[in-house]
Design a protein around this motif. Structure first.
Motif, PDB file in Angstrom:
ATOM      1  N   GLY A 138       0.795  -1.218   0.000  1.00  0.00           N
ATOM      2  CA  GLY A 138       0.000   0.000   0.000  1.00  0.00           C
ATOM      3  C   GLY A 138       0.827   1.267   0.000  1.00  0.00           C
ATOM      4  O   GLY A 138       0.371   2.315   0.462  1.00  0.00           O
ATOM      5  N   ALA A 139       2.047   1.194  -0.537  1.00  0.00           N
ATOM      6  CA  ALA A 139       2.950   2.347  -0.513  1.00  0.00           C
ATOM      7  C   ALA A 139       2.708   3.322  -1.657  1.00  0.00           C
ATOM      8  O   ALA A 139       3.278   4.413  -1.675  1.00  0.00           O
ATOM      9  CB  ALA A 139       4.399   1.865  -0.562  1.00  0.00           C
ATOM     10  N   SER A 140       1.890   2.954  -2.610  1.00  0.00           N
ATOM     11  CA  SER A 140       1.761   3.766  -3.817  1.00  0.00           C
ATOM     12  C   SER A 140       1.082   5.102  -3.537  1.00  0.00           C
ATOM     13  O   SER A 140       0.186   5.218  -2.700  1.00  0.00           O
ATOM     14  CB  SER A 140       0.953   3.011  -4.875  1.00  0.00           C
ATOM     15  N   THR A 141       1.540   6.106  -4.251  1.00  0.00           N
ATOM     16  CA  THR A 141       0.928   7.431  -4.265  1.00  0.00           C
ATOM     17  C   THR A 141       0.939   7.904  -5.713  1.00  0.00           C
ATOM     18  O   THR A 141       1.676   7.357  -6.544  1.00  0.00           O
ATOM     19  CB  THR A 141       1.716   8.434  -3.407  1.00  0.00           C
ATOM     20  N   PRO A 142       0.158   8.924  -6.047  1.00  0.00           N
ATOM     21  CA  PRO A 142       0.245   9.447  -7.411  1.00  0.00           C
ATOM     22  C   PRO A 142       1.664   9.819  -7.816  1.00  0.00           C
ATOM     23  O   PRO A 142       2.035   9.676  -8.988  1.00  0.00           O
ATOM     24  CB  PRO A 142      -0.669  10.675  -7.359  1.00  0.00           C
ATOM     25  N   ALA A 143       2.473  10.250  -6.851  1.00  0.00           N
ATOM     26  CA  ALA A 143       3.848  10.661  -7.164  1.00  0.00           C
ATOM     27  C   ALA A 143       4.732   9.488  -7.573  1.00  0.00           C
ATOM     28  O   ALA A 143       5.741   9.684  -8.262  1.00  0.00           O
ATOM     29  CB  ALA A 143       4.465  11.369  -5.951  1.00  0.00           C
ATOM     30  N   THR A 144       4.380   8.275  -7.160  1.00  0.00           N
ATOM     31  CA  THR A 144       5.143   7.099  -7.599  1.00  0.00           C
ATOM     32  C   THR A 144       4.442   6.372  -8.738  1.00  0.00           C
ATOM     33  O   THR A 144       5.095   5.769  -9.593  1.00  0.00           O
ATOM     34  CB  THR A 144       5.374   6.122  -6.431  1.00  0.00           C
ATOM     35  N   ILE A 145       3.114   6.434  -8.761  1.00  0.00           N
ATOM     36  CA  ILE A 145       2.356   5.733  -9.802  1.00  0.00           C
ATOM     37  C   ILE A 145       2.558   6.377 -11.168  1.00  0.00           C
ATOM     38  O   ILE A 145       2.848   5.697 -12.161  1.00  0.00           O
ATOM     39  CB  ILE A 145       0.857   5.720  -9.442  1.00  0.00           C
ATOM     40  N   SER A 146       2.423   7.677 -11.239  1.00  0.00           N
ATOM     41  CA  SER A 146       2.451   8.376 -12.532  1.00  0.00           C
ATOM     42  C   SER A 146       3.753   8.178 -13.298  1.00  0.00           C
ATOM     43  O   SER A 146       3.728   7.739 -14.455  1.00  0.00           O
ATOM     44  CB  SER A 146       2.179   9.872 -12.333  1.00  0.00           C
ATOM     45  N   PRO A 147       4.924   8.465 -12.696  1.00  0.00           N
ATOM     46  CA  PRO A 147       6.150   8.302 -13.484  1.00  0.00           C
ATOM     47  C   PRO A 147       6.439   6.853 -13.846  1.00  0.00           C
ATOM     48  O   PRO A 147       6.998   6.574 -14.916  1.00  0.00           O
ATOM     49  CB  PRO A 147       7.236   8.874 -12.565  1.00  0.00           C
ATOM     50  N   ALA A 148       6.040   5.927 -12.975  1.00  0.00           N
ATOM     51  CA  ALA A 148       6.292   4.512 -13.267  1.00  0.00           C
ATOM     52  C   ALA A 148       5.563   4.091 -14.540  1.00  0.00           C
ATOM     53  O   ALA A 148       6.175   3.548 -15.483  1.00  0.00           O
ATOM     54  CB  ALA A 148       5.855   3.651 -12.083  1.00  0.00           C
ATOM     55  N   PHE A 149       4.265   4.335 -14.603  1.00  0.00           N
ATOM     56  CA  PHE A 149       3.507   3.913 -15.780  1.00  0.00           C
ATOM     57  C   PHE A 149       3.838   4.760 -17.007  1.00  0.00           C
ATOM     58  O   PHE A 149       3.891   4.243 -18.127  1.00  0.00           O
ATOM     59  CB  PHE A 149       2.002   3.958 -15.487  1.00  0.00           C
ATOM     60  N   ARG A 150       4.076   6.044 -16.798  1.00  0.00           N
ATOM     61  CA  ARG A 150       4.372   6.900 -17.946  1.00  0.00           C
ATOM     62  C   ARG A 150       5.665   6.455 -18.636  1.00  0.00           C
ATOM     63  O   ARG A 150       5.721   6.346 -19.874  1.00  0.00           O
ATOM     64  CB  ARG A 150       4.478   8.360 -17.503  1.00  0.00           C
ATOM     65  N   GLU A 151       6.676   6.175 -17.852  1.00  0.00           N
ATOM     66  CA  GLU A 151       7.965   5.798 -18.444  1.00  0.00           C
ATOM     67  C   GLU A 151       7.926   4.386 -19.033  1.00  0.00           C
ATOM     68  O   GLU A 151       8.484   4.125 -20.097  1.00  0.00           O
ATOM     69  CB  GLU A 151       9.070   5.929 -17.399  1.00  0.00           C
ATOM     70  N   LEU A 152       7.258   3.461 -18.347  1.00  0.00           N
ATOM     71  CA  LEU A 152       7.240   2.084 -18.830  1.00  0.00           C
ATOM     72  C   LEU A 152       6.392   1.931 -20.088  1.00  0.00           C
ATOM     73  O   LEU A 152       6.792   1.237 -21.033  1.00  0.00           O
ATOM     74  CB  LEU A 152       6.712   1.154 -17.737  1.00  0.00           C
TER      75      LEU A 152
END
Length: 284
Positions: free
Chosen positions: A177-191
């Motif tokens: 449950g560590a996810s936040t928009p600040a970690t979710i957005s760049p992860a999916f955007r870059e991948l």
């Protein structure tokens, strides 16, 4: 259209009292009539580790698959489990948790990341022979409590290795449950930009007040495949704001409606499934 994987396996696996096989079968058969893309229905792991799902093979034999277009996914923890799952032609997807945290990989599967990657390679060869597909879950996909390295670049390095092995379905998993928009957005955007030929999914955990921002962040960054569990059960049921459970499927459907990408589900069957969900988790 958003593509949904319903995860009763994740909801049931940590439940403190054993859910009778007949109840599991009835619930899963109801879910099969709803029309989800995929049903994460069970796992082939040590019954000592996950006693709740020791009856997965029996459950599978009793599922009513003839009228359903939903695909079945089973989770495994090692090659032996994958070999068992591969014996069942009814199963289309074999899921394996590969952690980007060395500490958690050892705790979860008693193997190093290098050893786990070797298992992934052998499972991929197995799936190529059987016509099934491997789904690799990048667990601790949004950070970890151990101080192990994490960044979108780390996720990219792992994905590059999976790509080289021929893996085409990768799900970023929010194990704690560590996810936040600040970690979710760049992860999916870059991948999604770097690996357009790979299907990326989001297995998010959430508290009741943070679900929307998490789903929105993944969606706006290009993710269209989401895992959920009716009622938000999984690990610890989402009883209070302090507990973090699975992403409630009801919330995913609400979001899909908001953005005009709702999947075509059977509403009457969904209502039946919600009733079964409440009956099972309230009764046991």
């Amino acid at each position: 259209m958003l593509h949904l994987t319903e995860c009763p396996r994740d909801a049931m696996q940590g439940w403190p009292t054993f859910i009778p096989t007949a109840d599991k079968v009835a619930y899963l058969n109801t879910l099969l009539r709803v029309g989800f893309d995929t049903l994460d229905f069970g796992s082939f792991v040590s019954p000592k580790a996950i006693p709740q799902l020791a009856d997965t093979a029996e459950v599978l034999d009793r599922l009513e698959l003839g009228q359903s277009n939903t695909r079945l996914l089973a989770i495994v923890a090692n090659l032996r489990g994958a070999e068992t799952a591969a014996q069942y032609s009814q199963i289309q997807y074999i899921g394996f948790p590969l952690s980007v945290s060395e500490t958690f990989q050892q705790r979860n599967t008693n193997k190093s990341i290098a050893q786990a990657l070797d298992d992934v390679a052998r499972m991929q060869e197995l799936c190529a022979r059987t016509g099934q597909q491997q789904v690799v879950y990048l667990s601790m996909g949004f950070g970890n409590p151990y101080g192990d390295p994490w960044s979108p670049e780390v996720l990219g390095q792992f994905t590059q290795k999976l790509d080289a092995l021929g893996v085409t379905i990768v799900a970023l998993s929010d194990t704690i449950g560590a996810s936040t928009p600040a970690t979710i957005s760049p992860a999916f955007r870059e991948l999604t930009a770097a690996f357009p030929h790979i299907r990326f999914g989001a297995h998010l955990h959430t508290t009741p007040d943070s679900w929307h921002e998490k789903v929105q962040a993944a969606y706006e960054a290009g993710c269209r495949h989401f895992d959920g569990a009716l009622g938000g059960y999984g690990g610890c049921p989402m009883a209070t704001d302090q507990l973090t459970g699975n992403m409630p499927t009801e919330r995913l459907l609400e979001f899909a409606q908001q953005v005009g990408e709702a999947p075509n589900l059977q509403t009457e069957a969904l209502a039946d499934a919600i009733q079964w969900n409440q009956r099972i988790f309230a009764a046991h």
